[in-house]
Design a protein around this motif. Structure first.
Motif, short mmCIF file in Angstrom:
data_model
loop_
_atom_site.label_atom_id
_atom_site.label_comp_id
_atom_site.label_asym_id
_atom_site.label_seq_id
_atom_site.Cartn_x
_atom_site.Cartn_y
_atom_site.Cartn_z
N CYS A 173 -6.33 6.44 5.35
CA CYS A 173 -4.94 5.92 5.07
C CYS A 173 -3.91 6.55 6.11
O CYS A 173 -3.93 7.86 6.33
CB CYS A 173 -4.40 6.69 3.76
SG CYS A 173 -2.49 6.36 3.29
N ILE A 174 -3.12 5.79 6.83
CA ILE A 174 -2.38 6.04 7.88
C ILE A 174 -1.06 6.56 7.28
O ILE A 174 -0.51 7.46 8.09
CB ILE A 174 -1.95 4.73 8.67
CG1 ILE A 174 -1.40 5.07 10.05
CG2 ILE A 174 -1.02 3.92 7.98
CD1 ILE A 174 -1.21 3.98 10.87
N THR A 219 1.01 2.83 -4.50
CA THR A 219 -0.07 4.14 -4.39
C THR A 219 0.80 5.41 -4.79
O THR A 219 0.40 6.20 -5.60
CB THR A 219 -0.74 4.06 -3.28
OG1 THR A 219 0.34 4.02 -2.09
CG2 THR A 219 -1.90 2.88 -2.88
N GLN A 279 -10.47 3.37 8.72
CA GLN A 279 -9.48 2.83 7.95
C GLN A 279 -8.90 3.76 7.15
O GLN A 279 -8.33 3.48 6.16
CB GLN A 279 -10.16 1.60 7.11
CG GLN A 279 -9.87 0.28 7.41
CD GLN A 279 -10.44 -0.74 6.61
OE1 GLN A 279 -11.59 -0.88 6.29
NE2 GLN A 279 -9.51 -1.64 6.16
N GLY A 326 -9.51 7.19 1.36
CA GLY A 326 -10.06 6.60 2.34
C GLY A 326 -10.83 7.51 3.41
O GLY A 326 -10.76 8.85 3.28
N VAL A 342 0.88 -1.07 0.01
CA VAL A 342 0.01 -0.07 -0.09
C VAL A 342 0.64 1.34 0.03
O VAL A 342 0.40 2.33 -0.52
CB VAL A 342 -0.96 0.07 1.05
CG1 VAL A 342 -1.90 -1.01 1.01
CG2 VAL A 342 -0.21 0.21 2.46
N SER A 387 -9.87 10.03 -1.82
CA SER A 387 -8.72 9.13 -2.40
C SER A 387 -7.76 8.61 -1.39
O SER A 387 -7.05 7.53 -1.71
CB SER A 387 -8.01 10.14 -3.45
OG SER A 387 -8.93 10.51 -4.22
C1 HEM Z 1 -0.56 8.27 -2.79
C2 HEM Z 1 -0.21 7.32 -1.85
C3 HEM Z 1 -1.55 6.60 -1.27
C4 HEM Z 1 -2.70 6.57 -1.45
C5 HEM Z 1 -3.56 7.03 -2.50
C6 HEM Z 1 -3.40 5.80 -0.44
C7 HEM Z 1 -4.64 5.73 -0.33
C8 HEM Z 1 -5.11 4.65 0.75
C9 HEM Z 1 -6.61 4.30 0.92
C10 HEM Z 1 -7.90 4.79 -0.04
C11 HEM Z 1 -6.63 3.51 1.92
C12 HEM Z 1 -8.04 2.85 2.69
C13 HEM Z 1 -8.51 1.73 2.18
C14 HEM Z 1 -9.50 1.14 2.85
O1 HEM Z 1 -10.44 1.84 3.45
O2 HEM Z 1 -9.82 0.05 2.62
C15 HEM Z 1 -5.57 3.48 2.42
C16 HEM Z 1 -5.44 2.81 3.84
C17 HEM Z 1 -3.87 2.63 4.43
N1 HEM Z 1 -2.61 3.01 3.66
FE1 HEM Z 1 -2.76 4.33 2.36
N2 HEM Z 1 -2.32 5.44 0.34
C18 HEM Z 1 -1.36 6.06 0.18
C19 HEM Z 1 0.12 5.84 0.61
C20 HEM Z 1 0.35 5.00 1.67
C21 HEM Z 1 1.59 4.98 2.38
C22 HEM Z 1 3.07 5.68 1.83
C23 HEM Z 1 1.39 4.13 3.46
C24 HEM Z 1 2.55 3.68 4.50
C25 HEM Z 1 3.70 4.14 4.85
C26 HEM Z 1 0.13 3.79 3.57
C27 HEM Z 1 -0.43 2.89 4.44
C28 HEM Z 1 -1.67 2.46 4.46
C29 HEM Z 1 -2.36 1.44 5.69
C30 HEM Z 1 -1.31 1.05 6.51
C31 HEM Z 1 -3.53 1.79 5.56
C32 HEM Z 1 -4.60 1.00 6.20
C33 HEM Z 1 -5.08 -0.34 5.40
C34 HEM Z 1 -6.30 -1.02 6.53
O3 HEM Z 1 -6.26 -0.53 7.58
O4 HEM Z 1 -6.67 -2.01 5.98
N3 HEM Z 1 -0.51 4.26 2.40
N4 HEM Z 1 -4.46 4.14 1.89
#
Ligand code: HEM
Length: 273
Positions: free
Chosen positions: A221-222, A87, A219, A215, A83, A213
């Motif tokens: 995005c952390i 992304t 949940q 979320g 993730v 975008s």
């Molecule tokens: C442009 C970059 C990114 C986008 C567009 C993005 C988008 C998202 C979205 C839409 C979700 C929600 C998913 C859901 O509701 O099911 C999410 C969750 C998450 N993201 Fe990101 N993300 C990005 C970058 C990152 C980065 C760099 C990290 C970590 C270093 C990260 C870690 C996470 C984690 C751990 C979750 C939670 C997953 C879960 O609880 O199931 N994301 N992200």
């Protein structure tokens, strides 16, 4: 995981890849655990924190079931890798494509970056002052959200928006459609207009919570702040050193393979400046 799927060629390949990733991670984890047991100070990173919590719980309670299972540690590492990497990388890819299609915004972004950093390495303080670049990244995330759909599952009977759902129902939030809905963003929804974000995300649309975008809810995005910082840093450095335009072979065809990607790759001509 593999036993749940039919043995098609693709599924077998996926299983093989999954096993390979897991064994690489297991190797890294074993190495780190050995070092920690030998008294080496744990490194201040995600794996260090996960393992520290895992080992502490095991020590205090005397049984590993209280802590994170090793399987969970591996799954967390996989989750963060996929993730976090994919992304942000597609966000940068789409940004390069869109700025090639809209050279006027490429010029404005470069002007802002050079005004703040000249040709020096961008630093944290300055990155938080990038207004045009931030608006561009938000508009790219609206146009081409890395995750096009959010999936949630009801864990008990519940009412959502006046409808009664039983437990176990999958609810899909169509982010891509919402991001292109004229009732939410206005009749110019299909135009690339970063300045719709000039007053911040909540004022960019008719509904303050419409930008999904990253979320929403528990949940959400952390890694969103980290991702924006990374993207600003990378884009600033590209803008400082290159002008770019789409190569004639580029064919615009967004399609989804887990994330939203350009189907035929991203052929871009760079000119050093
Ligand atoms: C442009 C970059 C990114 C986008 C567009 C993005 C988008 C998202 C979205 C839409 C979700 C929600 C998913 C859901 O509701 O099911 C999410 C969750 C998450 N993201 Fe990101 N993300 C990005 C970058 C990152 C980065 C760099 C990290 C970590 C270093 C990260 C870690 C996470 C984690 C751990 C979750 C939670 C997953 C879960 O609880 O199931 N994301 N992200």
């Amino acid at each position: 995981m593999c036993r749940r799927f039919l043995s098609t060629k693709n599924n077998l390949k996926m299983c093989k890849n999954n096993k390979e990733v897991e064994s690489i991670l297991q190797g890294l984890i074993n190495k780190r655990m050995r070092a920690m047991k030998e008294g080496e100070k744990s490194e201040n990173d995600l794996l260090g924190l996960l393992l520290e919590s895992n080992m502490k719980d095991v020590d205090e309670n005397g049984q590993p079931s209280q802590g994170m299972e090793m399987e969970d540690v591996i799954e967390e590492c996989k989750l963060f890798y996929f993730v976090g990497m994919e992304t942000t990388s597609v966000l940068l890819t789409w940004t390069m494509i869109v700025l090639s299609m809209h050279p006027e915004w490429q010029d404005l972004a470069r002007e802002e970056v050079l005004g703040l950093f000249r040709k020096n390495k961008p630093e944290y303080e300055g990155l938080s002052r990038l207004k045009t670049v931030t608006m561009i990244l938000h508009e790219v995330l609206r146009f081409y959200p890395s995750a096009t759909i959010l999936s949630q599952k009801t864990y008990k009977d519940m009412d959502i928006g006046g409808v009664r759902y039983p437990s176990g129902v999958f609810i899909e939030v169509p982010v891509l459609f919402i991001n292109h809905d004229p009732d939410i963003w206005g009749s110019d929804v299909n135009e690339f207009k970063p300045d719709r974000f000039s007053q911040g995300i909540s004022k960019a649309s008719k509904h303050p919570g419409a930008f999904l975008s990253f979320g929403f809810g528990p949940q959400v995005c952390i890694g969103q702040n980290f991702a924006m910082l990374e993207a600003k840093m990378a884009l600033s450095m590209i803008l400082q050193h290159f002008e770019f335009e789409l190569a004639p072979s580029y064919t615009h065809a967004p399609h989804t393979v887990m994330t939203l990607q350009p189907m035929h790759g991203t052929q871009i001509n760079l000119k050093a400046i």
